[in-house]
Scaffold this active site. Structure first.
Site, mmCIF file in Angstrom:
data_model
loop_
_atom_site.group_PDB
_atom_site.id
_atom_site.type_symbol
_atom_site.label_atom_id
_atom_site.label_comp_id
_atom_site.label_asym_id
_atom_site.label_seq_id
_atom_site.Cartn_x
_atom_site.Cartn_y
_atom_site.Cartn_z
ATOM 1 N N ASP A 1 0.811 -1.210 0.000
ATOM 2 C CA ASP A 1 0.000 0.000 0.000
ATOM 3 C C ASP A 1 0.851 1.270 0.000
ATOM 4 O O ASP A 1 0.651 2.155 0.815
ATOM 5 C CB ASP A 1 -0.916 -0.054 1.243
ATOM 6 C CG ASP A 1 -1.859 1.122 1.347
ATOM 7 O OD1 ASP A 1 -2.303 1.610 0.293
ATOM 8 O OD2 ASP A 1 -2.138 1.566 2.479
ATOM 9 N N ASN B 1 6.643 -7.562 6.507
ATOM 10 C CA ASN B 1 5.416 -6.905 6.952
ATOM 11 C C ASN B 1 4.201 -7.591 6.355
ATOM 12 O O ASN B 1 4.076 -7.699 5.129
ATOM 13 C CB ASN B 1 5.394 -5.446 6.514
ATOM 14 C CG ASN B 1 4.097 -4.752 6.925
ATOM 15 O OD1 ASN B 1 3.882 -4.495 8.105
ATOM 16 N ND2 ASN B 1 3.225 -4.494 5.963
ATOM 17 N N GLU B 2 3.322 -8.048 7.239
ATOM 18 C CA GLU B 2 2.019 -8.583 6.859
ATOM 19 C C GLU B 2 2.058 -9.614 5.738
ATOM 20 O O GLU B 2 1.246 -9.550 4.800
ATOM 21 C CB GLU B 2 1.055 -7.457 6.488
ATOM 22 C CG GLU B 2 0.688 -6.556 7.650
ATOM 23 C CD GLU B 2 -0.559 -5.715 7.388
ATOM 24 O OE1 GLU B 2 -0.999 -5.652 6.224
ATOM 25 O OE2 GLU B 2 -1.092 -5.148 8.349
ATOM 26 N N ASN C 1 -0.356 -5.682 13.531
ATOM 27 C CA ASN C 1 -1.051 -4.567 12.882
ATOM 28 C C ASN C 1 -2.545 -4.836 12.990
ATOM 29 O O ASN C 1 -3.018 -5.870 12.481
ATOM 30 C CB ASN C 1 -0.680 -4.494 11.394
ATOM 31 C CG ASN C 1 0.766 -4.094 11.167
ATOM 32 O OD1 ASN C 1 1.480 -3.762 12.099
ATOM 33 N ND2 ASN C 1 1.190 -4.124 9.905
ATOM 34 N N TYR D 1 -6.677 -3.190 12.830
ATOM 35 C CA TYR D 1 -7.526 -2.086 12.392
ATOM 36 C C TYR D 1 -8.974 -2.262 12.859
ATOM 37 O O TYR D 1 -9.900 -1.955 12.127
ATOM 38 C CB TYR D 1 -7.427 -1.953 10.869
ATOM 39 C CG TYR D 1 -6.079 -1.389 10.454
ATOM 40 C CD1 TYR D 1 -5.869 -0.020 10.398
ATOM 41 C CD2 TYR D 1 -5.002 -2.234 10.171
ATOM 42 C CE1 TYR D 1 -4.637 0.506 10.050
ATOM 43 C CE2 TYR D 1 -3.762 -1.712 9.826
ATOM 44 C CZ TYR D 1 -3.582 -0.337 9.774
ATOM 45 O OH TYR D 1 -2.359 0.183 9.438
ATOM 46 N N GLU E 1 0.958 -1.340 14.027
ATOM 47 C CA GLU E 1 0.057 -0.470 13.263
ATOM 48 C C GLU E 1 -1.318 -0.480 13.902
ATOM 49 O O GLU E 1 -1.852 -1.547 14.239
ATOM 50 C CB GLU E 1 -0.097 -0.941 11.800
ATOM 51 C CG GLU E 1 1.123 -0.739 10.932
ATOM 52 C CD GLU E 1 0.888 -1.125 9.469
ATOM 53 O OE1 GLU E 1 -0.266 -1.073 8.994
ATOM 54 O OE2 GLU E 1 1.880 -1.499 8.807
ATOM 55 N N TRP F 1 -0.235 4.040 12.940
ATOM 56 C CA TRP F 1 -0.107 4.109 11.484
ATOM 57 C C TRP F 1 -0.870 5.297 10.977
ATOM 58 O O TRP F 1 -2.055 5.352 11.186
ATOM 59 C CB TRP F 1 -0.631 2.818 10.837
ATOM 60 C CG TRP F 1 -0.308 2.731 9.381
ATOM 61 C CD1 TRP F 1 -1.168 2.938 8.333
ATOM 62 C CD2 TRP F 1 0.966 2.396 8.813
ATOM 63 N NE1 TRP F 1 -0.495 2.757 7.149
ATOM 64 C CE2 TRP F 1 0.804 2.434 7.413
ATOM 65 C CE3 TRP F 1 2.226 2.098 9.351
ATOM 66 C CZ2 TRP F 1 1.853 2.163 6.538
ATOM 67 C CZ3 TRP F 1 3.256 1.828 8.484
ATOM 68 C CH2 TRP F 1 3.065 1.865 7.093
ATOM 69 N N LYS G 1 -3.963 8.001 6.704
ATOM 70 C CA LYS G 1 -3.955 7.636 8.123
ATOM 71 C C LYS G 1 -2.925 8.429 8.923
ATOM 72 O O LYS G 1 -2.696 8.150 10.099
ATOM 73 C CB LYS G 1 -3.705 6.128 8.283
ATOM 74 C CG LYS G 1 -4.848 5.286 7.712
ATOM 75 C CD LYS G 1 -4.774 3.842 8.160
ATOM 76 C CE LYS G 1 -5.854 3.018 7.479
ATOM 77 N NZ LYS G 1 -5.637 2.820 6.033
HETATM 78 C C1 BDP Z 1 -1.422 -2.463 6.530
HETATM 79 C C2 BDP Z 1 -0.074 -2.273 5.885
HETATM 80 C C3 BDP Z 1 0.237 -0.824 5.550
HETATM 81 C C4 BDP Z 1 -1.002 -0.152 5.023
HETATM 82 C C5 BDP Z 1 -2.036 -0.145 6.128
HETATM 83 C C6 BDP Z 1 -3.333 0.543 5.693
HETATM 84 O O1 BDP Z 1 0.975 -2.829 6.651
HETATM 85 O O2 BDP Z 1 1.287 -0.774 4.615
HETATM 86 O O3 BDP Z 1 -0.754 1.127 4.552
HETATM 87 O O4 BDP Z 1 -2.352 -1.455 6.507
HETATM 88 O O5 BDP Z 1 -4.210 -0.136 5.175
HETATM 89 O O6 BDP Z 1 -2.074 -3.438 5.799
HETATM 90 O O7 BDP Z 1 -3.448 1.757 5.867
#
Ligand code: BDP
Length: 593
Positions: free
Chosen positions: A162, A414-415, A468, A470, A505, A550, A569
């Protein structure tokens, strides 16, 4: 490889500035030997910078393939008899270099340095032509991966990470001279013994069979505190001033090569921060003291210059880190410029240092960030050859950054997809590789929400858990009550693993200037409430030893229905103005003590 520096025996010349520049859409440059003459049809391009946003032209911005850079340098007359090297701090994602008509080096990977001894191909006092073909194509065998798809408008690069695929020569290019017998590597490992500090050093040299090694360690005032002889050894510093978060105290280790008569042959200065790092149960210890990470995942991302390094922005970003009370950040999602690492050392900012292994996950976002319908790990996609490129990225990261006291964790990816047997098999050997290259720092990877507690098959290999999440953004959107319950529930599982957890994140896209009195995603108020919810959850778990929001700032991405002129973000906008969240973070972090 030692970073070029000026010393009593070494001299360097920056090649930064405007270079001749040409796209090569028909891929004819190599066959037509473009390196052998002034680049045909060339314009000019700034170095360092990404080329993408410099031209006002989508053909440049979205270009896929070789681009050519060329400059002419006059080699200093005084370098006669020296070993002369051309050194690139990075070229994204791969490059081939010619000096005059000779091909001198090729390098894979966009964020680590490479160099070549070019003494045989140029002459002191004379001009030399340096030509570079930089290639930005991502494939299943590159790190990060990507795929080229044919569209009616030509080929298009798709990828699963991303952030915008900026490319070009992002960091300084050096021409430098060393004596023929020269130091090639220095490794320092520091320890603490009550009030004393120890510095184990190991050196390597080339063409120097006859030479002896002497080392002198000086404090920040320039006073000698220890000295020794031999290619490796241990120095002891009574009452050492420790490197610590917020106190970037550095000693200077001067390494000298001397000939039989004691004459100076080569000299190199290595900064040393005396500190220890250790995981103890759920605690993350720096100098034996529990450390709580506050800060961000960042990007190297700026208007106009993209991923090009810029010192003014480096200093400004660190001023903002100080202002907000951050003590750390992660070099998401690739190794940053060595100027950033050096500055973090001096500023006492703690780093999680990450490889460019991002987007090894074709399940993310149902394909919003790229092509759909691929299997992540398979003989035809990410495979053993990719893993070797990934292993090399780990080797080059650790070789480059092993001496930085600011670096306390290696993040090897990462991820990535991490909930399948294929993922487990792919990653299993990469952890011992990192530990073998550096037995002194914890190793981990950053886990994605698609592989939650109980499903992830890779986390067990790490020394720390980096998550990470969300909740309240990609899931439970706009419903922070439900998000809080779900998040706490999952975190309880991870906390039972007995390892330190860093939330690497958590974030919510926020359009600056958008407001609402009721909880509304994309508003500044929602971002503040979202962060507060997360902080409540973190504070319930002793195993949570850090929070990196993040993102530090808004950044460029591919366009798509999930992104409004990039990822929003940021606590700061792309031009570094604070959103309401920045003040909320400042209140929390400056009071955490
Ligand atoms: C995670 C990723 C990061 C993205 C973020 C997002 O590690 O690179 O920018 O989410 O969705 O998946 O903002």
């Amino acid at each position: 490889m030692l970073r070029p520096q000026d010393s009593a025996t070494r001299e360097r010349k920056s090649l930064n500035g405007l270079w001749r520049f040409a796209l090569d859409p028909d891929a004819e440059g190599r066959a037509s030997s473009w390196f052998s003459r002034p680049l045909p049809g060339a314009g000019e391009m700034a170095v360092p910078a990404s080329f993408n946003d410099i031209a006002a032209d989508s053909a440049v911005r979205d270009y896929v393939g070789d681009v050519w850079y060329q400059t002419t340098v006059r080699v200093p007359r005084g370098w006669a008899g020296a070993r002369i090297v051309v050194h690139f701090e990075s070229a994204t994602h791969r490059a081939t270099v010619w000096v005059n008509d000779a091909e001198v080096v090729s390098h894979e990977g966009g964020y680590t340095p490479f160099e070549a001894d070019v003494s045989a191909h140029l002459a002191p006092g004379e001009p030399a032509r340096i030509t570079v073909a930089v290639n930005n194509t991502l494939s299943f065998q590159s790190i990060p991966p990507g795929v080229i798809e044919q569209t009616p408008d030509g080929k298009r690069q798709r990828y699963w990470h991303d952030f915008f695929n900026y490319a070009g020569i992002h960091r300084t290019v050096w021409l430098y001279a060393t004596p023929r017998p020269h130091l090639t590597d220095i490794t320092v490992v520091t320890g603490l013994d009550a009030a004393a500090g120890t510095v184990d050093y190991a050196t390597a040299a080339a063409d120097a069979e006859e030479a002896a090694v002497h080392v002198v360690l000086r404090d920040a005032d320039g006073s000698e505190v220890a000295a020794g002889s031999g290619a490796s050894g241990t120095l002891t510093v009574p009452n050492a001033h420790r490197w610590a978060p917020g106190d970037g105290y550095l000693y200077d280790l001067e390494v000298q090569l001397a000939d039989r008569a004691g004459g100076l042959v080569d000299s190199y200065h290595q900064s040393v921060g005396i500190r220890t790092v250790r995981v103890d149960g759920i605690r993350f210890l720096i100098n034996g003291e529990p450390f709580y990470f506050t800060g961000f995942g960042k990007h190297e991302d700026l208007p106009v210059i993209g991923k090009g390094h810029n010192d003014a922005h480096l200093v400004h970003d660190f001023e903002l880190l100080k202002w907000i009370g951050a003590n750390s950040f992660r070099t998401s999602h690739y190794p940053y410029s060595e100027d950033v690492l050096d500055y973090a050392d001096r500023q006492g900012i703690v780093l999680i240092d990450e490889t460019p292994a991002v987007g090894l996950n074709m399940g993310i976002g149902g394909g919003i960030f790229g092509g759909q319908g691929y299997t992540t790990f398979s003989p035809d996609t990410i495979n053993d050859a990719t893993r070797e490129v990934h292993a090399q990225a780990i080797r080059e990261l650790i070789a480059r950054d092993k001496n930085h006291p600011s670096v306390v964790i290696w993040s090897i990816a990462n991820e990535p997809e991490s909930d399948t047997a294929a993922a487990e098999a792919y990653f299993e050997p990469l952890f011992p590789l990192a530990r073998q290259l550096d037995p002194t720092r914890p190793v981990g990877f950053v886990n994605v929400m698609l592989a939650p507690y109980g499903k992830c098959r890779v986390s067990k290999f790490g020394d720390v858990l980096m998550l990470n999440r969300y909740y309240g953004w990609y899931v439970n959107t706009g419903d922070l009550g439900a998000a809080e319950m779900a998040w706490e529930d999952e975190l309880r599982g991870w906390a039972s693993e007995g390892k330190p957890i860093i939330i690497t994140e958590y974030g919510a896209d926020t359009y600056p200037g958008l407001h609402s009195v009721v909880a509304t995603p994309w508003t500044e108020e929602y971002q503040v409430d979202y962060l507060a919810m997360n902080h409540r959850v973190f504070d319930r778990f002793d195993a949570v030893v850090g929070e990196q929001m993040w993102n530090f700032a808004d950044f460029a991405t591919v366009s798509g229905i999930m992104r409004v002129d990039g990822n929003k973000k940021g606590a700061f906008t792309r031009d570094r103005q604070p959103k309401a969240a920045a003040f909320a973070l400042r209140r929390r972090w400056r009071n955490l003590g």
